[in-house]
Design a protein around this motif. Structure first.
Motif, PDB file in Angstrom:
ATOM      1  N   TYR A   1     -29.181  48.729  16.716  1.00 33.60           N
ATOM      2  CA  TYR A   1     -28.737  47.997  17.905  1.00 33.60           C
ATOM      3  C   TYR A   1     -28.191  48.868  19.028  1.00 33.60           C
ATOM      4  O   TYR A   1     -27.826  48.349  20.088  1.00 33.60           O
ATOM      5  CB  TYR A   1     -27.651  46.988  17.513  1.00 33.60           C
ATOM      6  CG  TYR A   1     -28.078  46.029  16.436  1.00 33.60           C
ATOM      7  CD1 TYR A   1     -28.999  45.014  16.698  1.00 33.60           C
ATOM      8  CD2 TYR A   1     -27.571  46.133  15.133  1.00 33.60           C
ATOM      9  CE1 TYR A   1     -29.395  44.127  15.708  1.00 33.60           C
ATOM     10  CE2 TYR A   1     -27.962  45.247  14.141  1.00 33.60           C
ATOM     11  CZ  TYR A   1     -28.869  44.253  14.429  1.00 33.60           C
ATOM     12  OH  TYR A   1     -29.269  43.379  13.442  1.00 33.60           O
ATOM     13  N   GLY A   2     -28.130  50.174  18.825  1.00 37.03           N
ATOM     14  CA  GLY A   2     -27.485  51.056  19.801  1.00 37.03           C
ATOM     15  C   GLY A   2     -28.124  51.073  21.169  1.00 37.03           C
ATOM     16  O   GLY A   2     -27.474  51.456  22.149  1.00 37.03           O
ATOM     17  N   ASP A   3     -29.378  50.652  21.264  1.00 43.18           N
ATOM     18  CA  ASP A   3     -30.027  50.588  22.574  1.00 43.18           C
ATOM     19  C   ASP A   3     -29.816  49.241  23.256  1.00 43.18           C
ATOM     20  O   ASP A   3     -30.281  49.038  24.386  1.00 43.18           O
ATOM     21  CB  ASP A   3     -31.524  50.883  22.452  1.00 43.18           C
ATOM     22  CG  ASP A   3     -32.253  49.890  21.556  1.00 43.18           C
ATOM     23  OD1 ASP A   3     -31.576  49.148  20.804  1.00 43.18           O
ATOM     24  OD2 ASP A   3     -33.497  49.843  21.600  1.00 43.18           O
ATOM     25  N   GLN A   4     -29.100  48.309  22.576  1.00 44.55           N
ATOM     26  CA  GLN A   4     -28.863  46.985  23.146  1.00 44.55           C
ATOM     27  C   GLN A   4     -27.387  46.713  23.428  1.00 44.55           C
ATOM     28  O   GLN A   4     -27.059  45.824  24.219  1.00 44.55           O
ATOM     29  CB  GLN A   4     -29.370  45.909  22.174  1.00 44.55           C
ATOM     30  CG  GLN A   4     -30.846  46.041  21.813  1.00 44.55           C
ATOM     31  CD  GLN A   4     -31.230  45.062  20.720  1.00 44.55           C
ATOM     32  OE1 GLN A   4     -31.238  43.841  20.936  1.00 44.55           O
ATOM     33  NE2 GLN A   4     -31.546  45.568  19.536  1.00 44.55           N
ATOM     34  N   ILE A   5     -26.494  47.458  22.766  1.00 43.36           N
ATOM     35  CA  ILE A   5     -25.060  47.233  22.903  1.00 43.36           C
ATOM     36  C   ILE A   5     -24.344  48.531  22.548  1.00 43.36           C
ATOM     37  O   ILE A   5     -24.825  49.309  21.711  1.00 43.36           O
ATOM     38  CB  ILE A   5     -24.611  46.076  21.970  1.00 43.36           C
ATOM     39  CG1 ILE A   5     -23.192  45.621  22.286  1.00 43.36           C
ATOM     40  CG2 ILE A   5     -24.748  46.462  20.500  1.00 43.36           C
ATOM     41  CD1 ILE A   5     -22.810  44.319  21.577  1.00 43.36           C
ATOM     42  N   GLU A   6     -23.215  48.791  23.191  1.00 44.12           N
ATOM     43  CA  GLU A   6     -22.435  49.978  22.866  1.00 44.12           C
ATOM     44  C   GLU A   6     -21.647  49.725  21.582  1.00 44.12           C
ATOM     45  O   GLU A   6     -21.028  48.665  21.428  1.00 44.12           O
ATOM     46  CB  GLU A   6     -21.461  50.310  23.996  1.00 44.12           C
ATOM     47  CG  GLU A   6     -22.133  50.706  25.289  1.00 44.12           C
ATOM     48  CD  GLU A   6     -21.123  50.998  26.387  1.00 44.12           C
ATOM     49  OE1 GLU A   6     -19.945  51.276  26.062  1.00 44.12           O
ATOM     50  OE2 GLU A   6     -21.497  50.940  27.569  1.00 44.12           O
ATOM     51  N   ILE A   7     -21.660  50.699  20.692  1.00 46.50           N
ATOM     52  CA  ILE A   7     -20.910  50.594  19.444  1.00 46.50           C
ATOM     53  C   ILE A   7     -19.818  51.660  19.450  1.00 46.50           C
ATOM     54  O   ILE A   7     -20.082  52.849  19.604  1.00 46.50           O
ATOM     55  CB  ILE A   7     -21.829  50.748  18.226  1.00 46.50           C
ATOM     56  CG1 ILE A   7     -22.870  49.617  18.224  1.00 46.50           C
ATOM     57  CG2 ILE A   7     -21.015  50.730  16.937  1.00 46.50           C
ATOM     58  CD1 ILE A   7     -23.893  49.715  17.131  1.00 46.50           C
ATOM     59  N   LEU A   8     -18.590  51.195  19.298  1.00 45.52           N
ATOM     60  CA  LEU A   8     -17.395  52.029  19.330  1.00 45.52           C
ATOM     61  C   LEU A   8     -16.787  52.040  17.934  1.00 45.52           C
ATOM     62  O   LEU A   8     -16.372  50.997  17.426  1.00 45.52           O
ATOM     63  CB  LEU A   8     -16.407  51.455  20.354  1.00 45.52           C
ATOM     64  CG  LEU A   8     -15.002  52.032  20.429  1.00 45.52           C
ATOM     65  CD1 LEU A   8     -15.040  53.483  20.895  1.00 45.52           C
ATOM     66  CD2 LEU A   8     -14.144  51.195  21.383  1.00 45.52           C
ATOM     67  N   ALA A   9     -16.749  53.205  17.305  1.00 44.10           N
ATOM     68  CA  ALA A   9     -16.209  53.310  15.949  1.00 44.10           C
ATOM     69  C   ALA A   9     -14.705  53.509  15.996  1.00 44.10           C
ATOM     70  O   ALA A   9     -14.192  54.335  16.762  1.00 44.10           O
ATOM     71  CB  ALA A   9     -16.863  54.474  15.209  1.00 44.10           C
ATOM     72  N   GLY A  10     -13.968  52.744  15.184  1.00 44.53           N
ATOM     73  CA  GLY A  10     -12.520  52.870  15.167  1.00 44.53           C
ATOM     74  C   GLY A  10     -11.927  52.589  13.811  1.00 44.53           C
ATOM     75  O   GLY A  10     -12.561  51.966  12.967  1.00 44.53           O
ATOM     76  N   SER A  11     -10.705  53.058  13.610  1.00 47.20           N
ATOM     77  CA  SER A  11      -9.864  52.926  12.418  1.00 47.20           C
ATOM     78  C   SER A  11      -9.868  54.222  11.612  1.00 47.20           C
ATOM     79  O   SER A  11     -10.890  54.598  11.017  1.00 47.20           O
ATOM     80  CB  SER A  11     -10.264  51.765  11.508  1.00 47.20           C
ATOM     81  OG  SER A  11      -9.316  51.616  10.463  1.00 47.20           O
ATOM     82  N   GLY A  12      -8.737  54.893  11.648  1.00 46.66           N
ATOM     83  CA  GLY A  12      -8.557  56.116  10.867  1.00 46.66           C
ATOM     84  C   GLY A  12      -9.247  57.337  11.431  1.00 46.66           C
ATOM     85  O   GLY A  12      -9.396  58.340  10.727  1.00 46.66           O
TER      86      GLY A  12
END
Length: 248
Positions: free
Chosen positions: A168-179
């Motif tokens: 899905y990275g070409d359709q929506i920004e993915i922000l990784a979080g936690s730790g």
């Protein structure tokens, strides 16, 4: 892009001084992050050259909101974007932890009406089917999703984060979080292909009036029971340096 999770104007100043270019602005981080005050937002926008995503969350606990809760969320979202927020972080679920389309679409409409970013926060990590939830968010027009890959910490959810980024990275920004911190951010990004991470860069400051005369207002365990959490400029710089973003 490194996004720093801030709980105050002080935190935002530390994040900006450390080189961050975007923050998530909250109050009540010990409750998972609540809606910040307009005063906090205005001071940040006036004194910090930094992009601000403001949290809209009226209470602690989960993300299933009654009519009264949601009325506050609608009002807060509009006030925050009108007072300079560059985006709004939000997330509404049904009791079965599925996406509450009606409530989320209403917030997205308010946010996009002002030309700002709609960011679905870690309520996403409570959903049962990550791909199904992601497709619903894309269909609704969400701009970015903050997620740990449906795990307690992002490094534990790395396999799913990679799958989500690839699919899905070409359709929506993915922000990784936690730790996420300076010791693991670069590897996580390399392993998953994700280009954005979210971190608290937390330190502690003692307030000697936290526990006095047997009266306690502590929210942390020892050794920080008499302290409150803040963003550390040094830890922000270390994180940026670890992924090659220092002084960028």
């Amino acid at each position: 892009m490194v996004e720093i999770c801030c709980g105050s104007y002080y935190d935002a100043v530390q994040a900006a001084s450390g080189g961050a270019r975007r923050i998530e602005l909250n109050s009540g981080l010990h409750l998972g992050g609540l809606t910040p005050s307009l005063g906090t937002l205005e001071l940040v926008k006036e004194h910090c050259e930094i992009k601000v995503v403001a949290m809209v969350r009226p209470r602690g606990g989960g993300f299933c909101y009654c009519r009264e809760d949601f009325a506050v969320m609608e009002k807060d979202a509009e006030l925050l974007v009108r007072h300079g927020a560059d985006g709004i972080a939000f997330g509404c679920l049904h009791p079965d932890a599925s996406i509450n389309r009606e409530q989320n679409e209403r917030l997205i409409s308010i946010i996009h009406e002002y030309g700002k970013e709609a960011v679905f926060h870690r309520a996403f990590d409570c959903t049962k089917n990550a791909c199904e939830a992601m497709e619903i968010l894309i269909d609704m027009g969400v701009d970015r999703v903050l997620t740990s890959g449906l795990a307690a910490k992002a490094v534990q959810g790395a396999d799913l984060l990679k799958e989500l980024q690839t699919t899905y990275g070409d359709q929506i920004e993915i922000l990784a979080g936690s730790g996420i911190n300076a010791t693991n951010a670069r590897k996580l990004m390399d392993d998953t292909g994700i280009l954005q991470v979210h971190s608290s860069c937390k330190d502690w400051v003692k307030d000697p009036t936290t526990i006095v005369n047997g009266v306690s207002y502590a929210f942390a365990d020892q050794p920080n029971a008499e302290a409150y959490d803040v963003v550390s400029e040094k830890l922000v710089r270390n994180l940026l340096g670890s992924i090659g973003e220092a002084d960028s």
